[in-house]
Design an enzyme around this catalytic site. Sequence first.
Site, PDB file in Angstrom:
ATOM      1  N   ASP A 290      -0.927 -55.160 -10.229  1.00 23.94           N
ATOM      2  CA  ASP A 290      -1.394 -56.075  -9.449  1.00 23.94           C
ATOM      3  C   ASP A 290      -2.677 -55.559  -8.484  1.00 23.94           C
ATOM      4  O   ASP A 290      -2.933 -54.627  -8.268  1.00 23.94           O
ATOM      5  CB  ASP A 290       0.007 -55.950  -8.323  1.00 23.94           C
ATOM      6  CG  ASP A 290      -0.046 -56.872  -7.190  1.00 23.94           C
ATOM      7  OD1 ASP A 290      -0.844 -56.776  -6.342  1.00 23.94           O
ATOM      8  OD2 ASP A 290       0.839 -57.925  -7.149  1.00 23.94           O
ATOM      9  N   ILE A 291      -3.373 -56.839  -8.272  1.00 20.53           N
ATOM     10  CA  ILE A 291      -4.812 -56.561  -7.651  1.00 20.53           C
ATOM     11  C   ILE A 291      -4.140 -56.203  -6.055  1.00 20.53           C
ATOM     12  O   ILE A 291      -3.649 -56.902  -5.434  1.00 20.53           O
ATOM     13  CB  ILE A 291      -5.462 -57.899  -7.763  1.00 20.53           C
ATOM     14  CG1 ILE A 291      -5.583 -58.356  -9.075  1.00 20.53           C
ATOM     15  CG2 ILE A 291      -6.916 -57.611  -6.927  1.00 20.53           C
ATOM     16  CD1 ILE A 291      -6.612 -57.575  -9.735  1.00 20.53           C
ATOM     17  N   GLU A 333      -1.384 -62.615  -8.271  1.00 20.24           N
ATOM     18  CA  GLU A 333      -2.326 -61.726  -8.805  1.00 20.24           C
ATOM     19  C   GLU A 333      -1.731 -60.650  -9.544  1.00 20.24           C
ATOM     20  O   GLU A 333      -2.411 -59.458  -9.562  1.00 20.24           O
ATOM     21  CB  GLU A 333      -3.014 -61.160  -7.440  1.00 20.24           C
ATOM     22  CG  GLU A 333      -1.922 -59.996  -6.510  1.00 20.24           C
ATOM     23  CD  GLU A 333      -0.984 -60.913  -5.647  1.00 20.24           C
ATOM     24  OE1 GLU A 333      -0.365 -60.167  -4.717  1.00 20.24           O
ATOM     25  OE2 GLU A 333      -0.951 -62.239  -5.641  1.00 20.24           O
TER      26      GLU A 333
END
Length: 416
Positions: A290-291, A333
Amino acid sequence: MSIRLKFNLVLAVVLLLAAAGAGFYVHGFLQKAAIDEVRHNSQLMMHSAMAIRDYTTELVKPHLDEKLEEKFLPQTVPAYAATETLKRLQNRFPGYEYKEAVLNPTNARDRANEWEERVIQDFRDGKVDLKQEVSGEVGEGMHRALYVARPITIKQPQCMACHSTPAVAPPTMLKIYGEKNGFGWAMNETVGVQVVKVPMFYPLEKARQTFYTVMGALFGSFVLLFVGLNLSLSSLVIEPMARLNLKLEDLATKDFLTDLVNRRRFFERLETEMAAIRVKNSSLSVVMFDIDFFKRINDTFGHDSGDVVLKSTALRVRELLRSSDCAARFGGEEFIILLKETPLDAAMAIAEAVRARIAGTPFDAVGHVSASFGVATWDHKEDSHALIKRADEALYVAKSQGRNCVVQAKEPGAAA
């Protein structure tokens, strides 16, 4: 069954039916035309014989009758004149024959054979009208011929001078033919038939060769049509449909922004690989990441910059993966990676390489960005959702440990 195969099967059936129908019609037409040609030739010969007879009777015989007392001239006999004249045709046109077949002839060569006797007897017995002609076929193969027979019935009294009794016959005729044959005829008696034989082999062979030529040309045309329609089908239907299907497949299975596969396609691939790995008894791992602080990126730099980050992240991930691996945008994201035949330690190393690649190079207009990772290896027992859940839980542990790190998932059933 593909559309091309269906089309070709239908086309082949249609062309075969068309060829069969055309062949049946053409064969019948050519056969009839050949028979009509034979009949025409037989009528031509019959009328030629009749014309020779009439010419001899009207223009030759009256001038030579006065010489019969000195010498009998067969040329004055209409039947003889017609037979001899048409006999000359046989040298140039073999098989074309004319004969005046008689049951009791003066000239032995005119004696009726077996089948000619049957035809004469039909006329004599009244089975056939004396005003009609009869026709039929005799012989086989190259000797197959069509015959036309017309009755010879005594209608003129002058015929009796040569055929009633030897006593009244010209002595000069008796010197040539004798007294045993050609006598005892009666008025209105059917004594024989005029027979014309025309060969059937040559017209029928010509019809057969024409049939083969026509069918060959038709078959060639069908082959060209078959090829042309297939080429047209490919260029106008199949190839455009294939391109459209690829586009639809991409729309259905890929994420439009990152060009990675979507969540649905990833689950399909994961289920397939799990089934294969179960058979091979090999290893399979998933990496979920995950960003970090992605909402802050969108709020600070705008959604366009956030989209650039997502696309650039997908490119950096793709550069590090093998062709057998599969990366997907899982949602927002969040990304997930399927690592085929990869044990846990190798999966951790790949995840670390991806993390470093994302964090090590700044993104345009945004700067440095990091990501948090969770890695889980399948235990050959849990289903796909349980495997992904373990990786997701490891991801959240990485988030809680300060982000920008890789965390190994706990074993299935382990206490939290």
